[in-house]
Write a protein that holds these residues in place. Structure first.
Motif, PDB file in Angstrom:
ATOM      1  N   LEU A 160       0.752  -1.191   0.140  1.00 40.44           N
ATOM      2  CA  LEU A 160      -0.276   0.045  -0.292  1.00 40.44           C
ATOM      3  C   LEU A 160       0.825   0.920   0.130  1.00 40.44           C
ATOM      4  N   ASN A 161       2.381   0.704   0.254  1.00 47.53           N
ATOM      5  CA  ASN A 161       3.283   2.135  -0.186  1.00 47.53           C
ATOM      6  C   ASN A 161       2.333   3.599   1.090  1.00 47.53           C
ATOM      7  N   MET A 162       2.223   2.817   2.402  1.00 45.97           N
ATOM      8  CA  MET A 162       1.873   4.133   2.849  1.00 45.97           C
ATOM      9  C   MET A 162       2.987   4.510   3.782  1.00 45.97           C
ATOM     10  N   GLY A 163       4.199   4.185   3.709  1.00 42.97           N
ATOM     11  CA  GLY A 163       5.773   4.918   4.320  1.00 42.97           C
ATOM     12  C   GLY A 163       6.090   3.904   5.854  1.00 42.97           C
ATOM     13  N   ILE A 164       6.438   4.503   6.264  1.00 38.89           N
ATOM     14  CA  ILE A 164       6.219   4.164   8.108  1.00 38.89           C
ATOM     15  C   ILE A 164       5.642   5.195   8.300  1.00 38.89           C
ATOM     16  N   SER A 165       4.755   4.446   9.688  1.00 33.68           N
ATOM     17  CA  SER A 165       3.349   5.597  10.198  1.00 33.68           C
ATOM     18  C   SER A 165       3.262   4.878  11.205  1.00 33.68           C
ATOM     19  N   TRP A 166       3.141   5.818  12.642  1.00 30.27           N
ATOM     20  CA  TRP A 166       2.207   5.484  13.583  1.00 30.27           C
ATOM     21  C   TRP A 166       0.878   5.064  13.163  1.00 30.27           C
ATOM     22  N   PHE A 167      -0.134   5.064  12.468  1.00 29.64           N
ATOM     23  CA  PHE A 167      -1.457   5.277  12.173  1.00 29.64           C
ATOM     24  C   PHE A 167      -1.242   3.389  11.897  1.00 29.64           C
ATOM     25  N   VAL A 168      -0.521   3.123  11.186  1.00 32.31           N
ATOM     26  CA  VAL A 168      -0.298   1.655  10.834  1.00 32.31           C
ATOM     27  C   VAL A 168       0.037   1.013  11.625  1.00 32.31           C
ATOM     28  N   GLY A 169       1.425   1.602  12.792  1.00 38.98           N
ATOM     29  CA  GLY A 169       1.298  -0.075  13.667  1.00 38.98           C
ATOM     30  C   GLY A 169       0.373   0.471  14.797  1.00 38.98           C
ATOM     31  N   SER A 170      -0.745   1.232  14.758  1.00 38.34           N
ATOM     32  CA  SER A 170      -1.170   1.511  15.630  1.00 38.34           C
ATOM     33  C   SER A 170      -2.723  -0.181  15.366  1.00 38.34           C
ATOM     34  N   ILE A 171      -3.034   0.334  13.515  1.00 37.03           N
ATOM     35  CA  ILE A 171      -3.562  -1.222  12.937  1.00 37.03           C
ATOM     36  C   ILE A 171      -3.118  -2.573  13.730  1.00 37.03           C
ATOM     37  N   ILE A 212       7.584  -0.832  11.246  1.00 32.41           N
ATOM     38  CA  ILE A 212       6.190   0.128   9.990  1.00 32.41           C
ATOM     39  C   ILE A 212       6.091   1.122  10.746  1.00 32.41           C
ATOM     40  N   ALA A 213       6.208   1.154  11.922  1.00 36.71           N
ATOM     41  CA  ALA A 213       5.450   2.374  12.730  1.00 36.71           C
ATOM     42  C   ALA A 213       6.557   4.121  13.872  1.00 36.71           C
ATOM     43  N   THR A 214       7.993   2.889  13.488  1.00 38.37           N
ATOM     44  CA  THR A 214       8.850   4.082  14.967  1.00 38.37           C
ATOM     45  C   THR A 214       9.913   3.831  14.158  1.00 38.37           C
ATOM     46  N   ALA A 215      10.352   5.124  14.549  1.00 36.24           N
ATOM     47  CA  ALA A 215      12.238   5.783  13.628  1.00 36.24           C
ATOM     48  C   ALA A 215      12.729   5.810  15.392  1.00 36.24           C
ATOM     49  N   PHE A 216      13.924   5.871  16.004  1.00 37.32           N
ATOM     50  CA  PHE A 216      15.084   5.265  16.645  1.00 37.32           C
ATOM     51  C   PHE A 216      15.398   6.867  16.652  1.00 37.32           C
ATOM     52  N   SER A 217      15.246   7.909  15.671  1.00 30.16           N
ATOM     53  CA  SER A 217      15.831   9.251  16.096  1.00 30.16           C
ATOM     54  C   SER A 217      15.458  10.389  15.168  1.00 30.16           C
ATOM     55  N   GLY A 218      15.347  11.177  16.179  1.00 31.99           N
ATOM     56  CA  GLY A 218      14.898  12.384  15.212  1.00 31.99           C
ATOM     57  C   GLY A 218      13.579  12.337  14.571  1.00 31.99           C
ATOM     58  N   VAL A 219      12.875  11.428  16.211  1.00 29.81           N
ATOM     59  CA  VAL A 219      11.742  12.458  15.509  1.00 29.81           C
ATOM     60  C   VAL A 219      10.985  13.327  16.134  1.00 29.81           C
ATOM     61  N   GLU A 220       9.516  14.289  16.472  1.00 23.85           N
ATOM     62  CA  GLU A 220       8.712  14.991  16.876  1.00 23.85           C
ATOM     63  C   GLU A 220       7.127  14.474  17.359  1.00 23.85           C
ATOM     64  N   PHE A 221       6.763  15.179  17.310  1.00 27.28           N
ATOM     65  CA  PHE A 221       5.404  15.007  17.864  1.00 27.28           C
ATOM     66  C   PHE A 221       4.622  14.703  16.322  1.00 27.28           C
ATOM     67  N   PRO A 222       3.907  14.009  15.836  1.00 31.69           N
ATOM     68  CA  PRO A 222       3.631  13.703  14.455  1.00 31.69           C
ATOM     69  C   PRO A 222       3.070  14.552  13.389  1.00 31.69           C
ATOM     70  N   SER A 223       2.779  15.309  13.030  1.00 30.36           N
ATOM     71  CA  SER A 223       1.483  16.604  12.242  1.00 30.36           C
ATOM     72  C   SER A 223       0.688  15.030  11.421  1.00 30.36           C
ATOM     73  N   SER A 224       0.496  14.215  11.235  1.00 33.38           N
ATOM     74  CA  SER A 224       0.099  13.296  10.541  1.00 33.38           C
ATOM     75  C   SER A 224      -0.539  12.090  11.090  1.00 33.38           C
ATOM     76  N   PHE A 225      -1.097  11.206  10.056  1.00 38.73           N
ATOM     77  CA  PHE A 225      -1.067   9.934  10.049  1.00 38.73           C
ATOM     78  C   PHE A 225      -0.263   9.072   9.817  1.00 38.73           C
ATOM     79  N   LEU A 226       0.167   9.964   9.008  1.00 43.77           N
ATOM     80  CA  LEU A 226       1.837   9.260   7.908  1.00 43.77           C
ATOM     81  C   LEU A 226       3.541   9.282   8.286  1.00 43.77           C
ATOM     82  N   GLU A 227       3.159   9.575   9.255  1.00 41.49           N
ATOM     83  CA  GLU A 227       4.820  10.008  10.512  1.00 41.49           C
ATOM     84  C   GLU A 227       5.387   9.004  11.228  1.00 41.49           C
ATOM     85  N   PRO A 228       5.926   8.383  11.454  1.00 38.06           N
ATOM     86  CA  PRO A 228       6.571   7.371  12.631  1.00 38.06           C
ATOM     87  C   PRO A 228       7.596   8.127  13.781  1.00 38.06           C
TER      88      PRO A 228
END
Lengths: 269, 282
Positions: free
Chosen positions: B127-138, B211-227
């Motif tokens: 589905l090419n959604m990229g690494i995203s927290w929302f996919v992690g929730s699913i 699929i949902a996480t990154a180890f560094s460099g993350v901030e508060f996500p501003s959309s459904f499709l960010e790690p």
């Protein structure tokens, strides 16, 4: 889907105004067991019809068929007809929820909802129509008075219904049924878990209620049937043995099985 | 061997089993508290991490973990509720019952890393959604679905039939009976199951690490499709740099926070269940 609205069928009412329910060739099986066999029965309006018989005879199954509350029993099969106000209630397109607003039912064990006394009285009716605050209070008062519970609970309508005694709970269940304004009330051994005082209170109430309602009362207590019945129906082993005016059956039944049961509370049919 | 000795031996061996069981738990808690407590401070809880976690705090990780499980719960609850209601109130066919049960138990038995790989292949690659927290929730919602469904089903199904009959006898439709009578009484079971599911999901690493996480460099996500970064994946990253004492210290700190969160959910579940039992006994 258009659902049949239950209206009095004038041709039938015209023929026989007194009968509100006619049961014709009615048979019930649950899985392989033949529970009721060829029941023919008519229930007159504004009278108390008592159904008696030993336990396991099928009297509960019969009364539970009249408002189709048995529908959810797995493996249930019926044949024949139950006609209420000219409408055959076993047709597929009958709106059972609507049917049950016209044929109410009270069960053996009182079952109050985990809500207040007032909310319990209103539980059925408020799902059928919108009520104002004042109407709610009026309905609660009117129906609690009808079951002579008003004096005991009028000062604590908002208390949990579960705080009432079992006898009071059963009267609350009757009030809840009356609030929906049915034409017929079915009672399935409503006093079998109650003390003698509450039992008498409910019996007296039945005699008063028959002015406005038709009452079908299942009991295994012959003395109770003697006290309240206008008509008596004796069922044994899934068969209807005898039916007729209670006074006649109690004083001079010609049927040997009925005689034996009324005398010994036992029968071997 | 005489019977009395046998009896005493048996008693002693079950006693030892209980002792070992409690000891393991106490030992684990002890080590985590002993090592984690020095790392814990208000700064640690409210600051963002720096130097790949070796310094700074874990506020993004706490936020990420809670975000994941809240959405996992929101996705899971309606599906679990629907399945439970259908199974308890509508389904009459025994064979279908068995099939659904088998499916639910199988879903429960799938190892968590398989969920992660499935998420990677299906959501990220296909589905090419990229690494995203929302996919992690699913993915997490799929994992907790069996627990929540079964717990809800049991609480609805155990409501005595007389409640269903009394309310239908008053002219309520089937859905009115379900919504007005069964759900209010079965709701605590659903919530208990949800909290137990959440307590499990918040500690999962394998299903979300690809699929949902990154180890560094993350901030508060501003959309459904960010790690996001989460506590368990953060602990994993810190453990990989265990030669650095500061990183190890923070790994213990993050572990303690994670354990505390799990305990909070488990105890709330226990509390709600006990409260419901006393209400229904009354």
């Amino acid at each position: 889907m258009a659902e049949k609205v239950i209206k009095p069928n004038l041709s039938v009412v015209g023929k026989n105004q007194k009968e509100i329910i006619e049961i014709k060739n009615f048979q019930v099986w649950i899985n392989e067991n033949h529970i009721l066999d060829d029941i023919q029965l008519s229930i007159p309006k504004n009278e108390i019809t008592c159904i008696i018989g030993p336990s396991g005879s099928g009297k509960s199954t019969l009364i539970r068929s009249i408002n189709r509350i048995n529908d959810d029993v797995t493996g249930l099969n019926t044949q024949g007809e139950i006609i209420f106000n000219g409408l055959s209630i076993n047709e597929k397109d009958v709106d059972v929820a609507q049917l049950r607003t016209q044929i109410g039912m009270v069960f053996q064990k009182p079952c109050v909802f985990p809500k207040s006394i007032k909310e319990n009285v209103l539980f059925g009716i408020q799902h059928l129509k919108k009520l104002s605050k004042l109407e709610k209070l009026q309905i609660a008062e009117e129906n609690l008075k009808a079951v002579s519970l008003w004096k005991e609970v009028s000062h604590r309508l908002n208390d949990k219904a579960i705080s009432l005694s079992i006898g009071q709970q059963q009267r609350l269940c009757i009030a809840r049924t009356l609030a929906v304004k049915p034409e017929v009330i079915l009672l399935d051994e409503p006093t079998s878990s109650l003390d003698p005082v509450s039992t008498r209170a409910i019996e007296d109430m039945m005699v008063k209620l028959k002015e406005n309602y038709t009452i079908v009362f299942v009991t295994h207590n012959i003395q109770q049937a003697k006290r309240i019945a206008d008509n008596l129906v004796f069922i044994c082993d899934g068969k209807l043995i005898e039916q007729g005016p209670a006074s006649i059956i109690f004083s001079c039944s010609s049927n040997p099985q009925t005689k034996a049961y009324l005398r010994d509370e036992y029968c071997d049919c | 061997m005489n019977r009395k000795l046998q009896n005493n031996l048996f008693y002693a061996s079950v006693g030892i089993a209980v002792f070992v069981c409690s000891l393991i738990l106490l030992f684990l808690f002890g080590i985590i508290i002993w090592n984690g407590l020095p790392a814990l401070s208000l700064d640690f809880l409210t600051n963002t991490s720096a130097e790949f976690g070796a310094s700074g705090g874990i506020v993004y990780q706490i936020f990420g973990s809670i975000l994941l499980i809240i959405f996992a719960a929101l996705i899971c609850l309606p599906i679990a509720l629907g399945t439970a209601i259908y199974k308890s109130e509508y389904l009459k066919n025994d064979t279908v019952h068995k099939i659904i049960n088998t499916l639910i138990y199988s879903l429960n038995g799938i190892p968590s890393v398989i969920f992660g790989i499935f998420g990677l292949i299906f959501f990220v690659n296909i589905l090419n959604m990229g690494i995203s927290w929302f996919v992690g929730s699913i993915i997490l919602s799929m994992m907790i679905l069996p627990t929540v469904t079964l717990s809800t089903y049991q609480s609805i199904n155990s409501i005595p039939t007389v409640y269903r009959e009394s309310s239908s006898a008053l002219g309520l439709n089937k859905w009115q009976v379900i919504v007005q009578v069964l759900l209010p009484q079965g709701f605590s079971g659903a919530i208990t199951g949800l909290l137990i599911g959440i307590a499990r999901a918040i500690g999962e690493t394998a299903p979300i690490m690809f699929i949902a996480t990154a180890f560094s460099g993350v901030e508060f996500p501003s959309s459904f499709l960010e790690p996001v970064s989460t506590l368990p994946t953060h602990i994993l990253a810190l453990a990989q740099q265990a030669t650095n004492p500061a990183a190890l210290q923070n790994a213990w700190g993050a572990s303690l926070v994670l354990v505390i969160l799990v305990i909070i959910f488990s105890i709330s579940a226990l509390f709600i269940r006990l409260r419901h039992q006393t209400i229904s006994k009354r």
